[in-house]
Scaffold this motif. Structure first.
Motif, PDB file in Angstrom:
ATOM      1  N   TYR A 212     -44.844   8.691 -89.366  1.00  0.00           N
ATOM      2  CA  TYR A 212     -44.260   9.556 -90.387  1.00  0.00           C
ATOM      3  C   TYR A 212     -44.776  10.992 -90.264  1.00  0.00           C
ATOM      4  O   TYR A 212     -44.027  11.954 -90.443  1.00  0.00           O
ATOM      5  CB  TYR A 212     -44.574   9.022 -91.787  1.00  0.00           C
ATOM      6  CG  TYR A 212     -43.544   8.075 -92.346  1.00  0.00           C
ATOM      7  CD1 TYR A 212     -42.194   8.424 -92.383  1.00  0.00           C
ATOM      8  CD2 TYR A 212     -43.912   6.833 -92.862  1.00  0.00           C
ATOM      9  CE1 TYR A 212     -41.252   7.562 -92.905  1.00  0.00           C
ATOM     10  CE2 TYR A 212     -42.972   5.966 -93.392  1.00  0.00           C
ATOM     11  CZ  TYR A 212     -41.635   6.334 -93.407  1.00  0.00           C
ATOM     12  OH  TYR A 212     -40.696   5.474 -93.929  1.00  0.00           O
ATOM     13  N   ARG A 277     -33.004   7.846 -82.269  1.00  0.00           N
ATOM     14  CA  ARG A 277     -34.261   8.539 -81.988  1.00  0.00           C
ATOM     15  C   ARG A 277     -34.178   9.339 -80.688  1.00  0.00           C
ATOM     16  O   ARG A 277     -34.671  10.467 -80.609  1.00  0.00           O
ATOM     17  CB  ARG A 277     -35.408   7.531 -81.927  1.00  0.00           C
ATOM     18  CG  ARG A 277     -35.667   6.827 -83.254  1.00  0.00           C
ATOM     19  CD  ARG A 277     -36.564   5.622 -83.071  1.00  0.00           C
ATOM     20  NE  ARG A 277     -36.713   4.882 -84.319  1.00  0.00           N
ATOM     21  CZ  ARG A 277     -37.236   3.661 -84.390  1.00  0.00           C
ATOM     22  NH1 ARG A 277     -37.661   3.053 -83.309  1.00  0.00           N
ATOM     23  NH2 ARG A 277     -37.330   3.067 -85.556  1.00  0.00           N
ATOM     24  N   GLN A 328     -36.902   3.909 -91.264  1.00  0.00           N
ATOM     25  CA  GLN A 328     -38.294   3.473 -91.282  1.00  0.00           C
ATOM     26  C   GLN A 328     -38.753   3.094 -92.693  1.00  0.00           C
ATOM     27  O   GLN A 328     -39.731   2.361 -92.851  1.00  0.00           O
ATOM     28  CB  GLN A 328     -39.185   4.588 -90.729  1.00  0.00           C
ATOM     29  CG  GLN A 328     -40.605   4.135 -90.438  1.00  0.00           C
ATOM     30  CD  GLN A 328     -41.344   5.091 -89.529  1.00  0.00           C
ATOM     31  OE1 GLN A 328     -40.793   5.616 -88.569  1.00  0.00           O
ATOM     32  NE2 GLN A 328     -42.606   5.331 -89.830  1.00  0.00           N
ATOM     33  N   THR A 389     -42.537   4.876 -81.535  1.00  0.00           N
ATOM     34  CA  THR A 389     -41.863   3.824 -82.302  1.00  0.00           C
ATOM     35  C   THR A 389     -40.913   3.003 -81.421  1.00  0.00           C
ATOM     36  O   THR A 389     -40.019   2.339 -81.945  1.00  0.00           O
ATOM     37  CB  THR A 389     -41.073   4.455 -83.465  1.00  0.00           C
ATOM     38  OG1 THR A 389     -40.119   5.399 -82.944  1.00  0.00           O
ATOM     39  CG2 THR A 389     -42.011   5.162 -84.431  1.00  0.00           C
ATOM     40  N   THR A 392     -40.366  -0.665 -82.284  1.00  0.00           N
ATOM     41  CA  THR A 392     -39.951  -1.035 -83.656  1.00  0.00           C
ATOM     42  C   THR A 392     -38.457  -0.902 -83.831  1.00  0.00           C
ATOM     43  O   THR A 392     -37.796  -0.233 -83.058  1.00  0.00           O
ATOM     44  CB  THR A 392     -40.675  -0.155 -84.691  1.00  0.00           C
ATOM     45  OG1 THR A 392     -40.301   1.213 -84.486  1.00  0.00           O
ATOM     46  CG2 THR A 392     -42.166  -0.305 -84.569  1.00  0.00           C
TER      47      THR A 392
END
Length: 392
Positions: A212, A277, A328, A389, A392
């Protein structure tokens, strides 16, 4: 999402009205005899209000409901514009800008929360993209209308803005469904306790992690760069080319068309068919490239055209960032995350506005050079976030 058409129609009404004053602001400030740095200072005060209020509204949205939060935001913006339109001293205009910023924090947090709460996981990204497109295109159309009408009558466009904001507030409250996210009753004591903006910022510790931190830092750079470029370009047209407010409106109209095409084609494709992303990295880099070309290629129209293309890339970046952050978040912390995201948006606006005014005083090209560097760094941070990430 229930009442989807009604919601987006009201978003159009707000986005139109919120932009009416922007193209006439340079002319307005020139008439009042303010110096060149005032355009950046006024915008920074508005962004400061958004920055302080957004985490608070993120928490309040979980206690009441998003439609009420949005309605309060629209009405509050109208109140701020009364100060802007009828108080001619610099101090009172800055007060009006601060009130408008506090209200915008409510509106934008409420809108993002409403979309994420009312959308399914499969439609969330698409609805966020539609919302970002509406804000960009309707905002540009409002800019266009404000420029044309404002060139004819400043009082008319400012009064129209105030009336439309209050009517939109009524529509948001009466026409949308409530989406109260908790069964807790709204206690006045609790609301007063949450009204401390710094306490609301501390609530981010509940969800904050390294991923984050990286993506919020990238977002801060994106919003800082965009605000610096946008504010400087708006003022540049008046200061360097001596164009009246109608030309500001024409340019923003072109921006709206480019943004509409970009988001309804490239933007939606990226949201549906690619890894969001990875796409965020590429679009951030292309935005920085457009600014670089604008600075090095000769010719006024090449410069203006590339700045408009930059606006198109920014229009795509916004929903990509929102989707990455919402993706997220969990259902339990979503309001807090989106409130903090809006605060980061506002922080970037504060930094960008202050830098736009200060750098512009030194050299008219410095805000654009800052934008180039900030977007380039944002693309690097986005790449790091994507790698961080990946699993994930």
């Amino acid at each position: 999402m229930p009442k989807q058409k009604t919601f987006f129609a009201l978003m159009i009404c707000f986005s139109l009205a919120s932009s009416y004053a922007h193209p006439v602001t340079p002319t307005y400030f020139k008439l009042l005899g303010f110096n060149d740095s005032m355009f950046g200072l006024a915008f920074a005060f508005m962004a400061l209000g958004m920055f302080l209020a957004s985490p608070f509204w993120g928490k309040v949205s979980a206690l009441i409901n998003s439609k009420l939060t949005m309605a309060l935001g629209s009405a509050g913006y109208g109140l701020g514009q009364i100060f802007f339109a009828y108080c001619t001293s610099a101090g009172w205009i800055l007060v009006g800008r601060l009130i408008a910023g506090l209200a915008c924090g409510a509106f934008f947090v409420g809108a993002l929360t409403y979309i994420t709460n009312k959308s399914t996981s499969t439609s969330r990204g698409q609805n966020l993209a539609i919302n970002a497109t509406i804000q960009t295109v309707a905002g540009a159309l409002g800019y266009f209308i404000g420029g044309l009408v404002g060139a004819w009558s400043l009082p008319l466009i400012l009064n129209l803005q105030i009336i439309q904001l209050f009517l939109t507030a009524c529509g948001l409250y009466w026409l949308l469904e409530a989406d109260k996210t908790t069964n807790q009753p709204l206690a006045l004591r609790q609301l007063v306790k949450e009204a401390n903006p710094f306490r609301a910022f501390l609530a981010s510790c509940q969800f904050m992690n390294w991923a984050y931190v990286i993506i919020f830092l990238a977002a801060t750079l994106v919003f800082s760069a965009y605000t610096a470029v946008d504010q400087a370009f708006n003022y540049y047209l008046k200061d360097v080319y001596h164009l009246n407010s109608s030309y500001n409106g024409f340019f923003k109209g072109a921006v709206g068309l480019i943004s509409l095409l970009a988001n309804t084609t490239v933007g939606l494709y990226l949201m549906k068919k690619t890894n969001v992303r990875k796409s965020l990295v590429v679009i951030n880099f292309l935005a920085s490239l457009s600014l670089l070309l604008a600075l090095i290629l000769p010719g006024t129209w090449a410069y203006v055209g590339l700045i408009i293309i930059f606006y198109g890339f920014y229009a795509i970046v916004t929903p990509l960032l929102q989707d990455v952050i919402a993706m997220q978040a969990t259902k339990a912390n979503r309001s807090l995350v989106l409130g903090f995201y809006q605060a980061i948006n506002s922080l970037g606006m504060i930094i960008g506005a202050f830098l736009a005014g200060g750098l512009y005083d030194l050299n008219t090209q410095l805000p654009f050079i800052f934008g180039l560097g900030a977007f380039l760094l944002a693309s690097l941070l986005s790449f790091y976030y994507q790698r961080l990430t990946k699993s994930t």
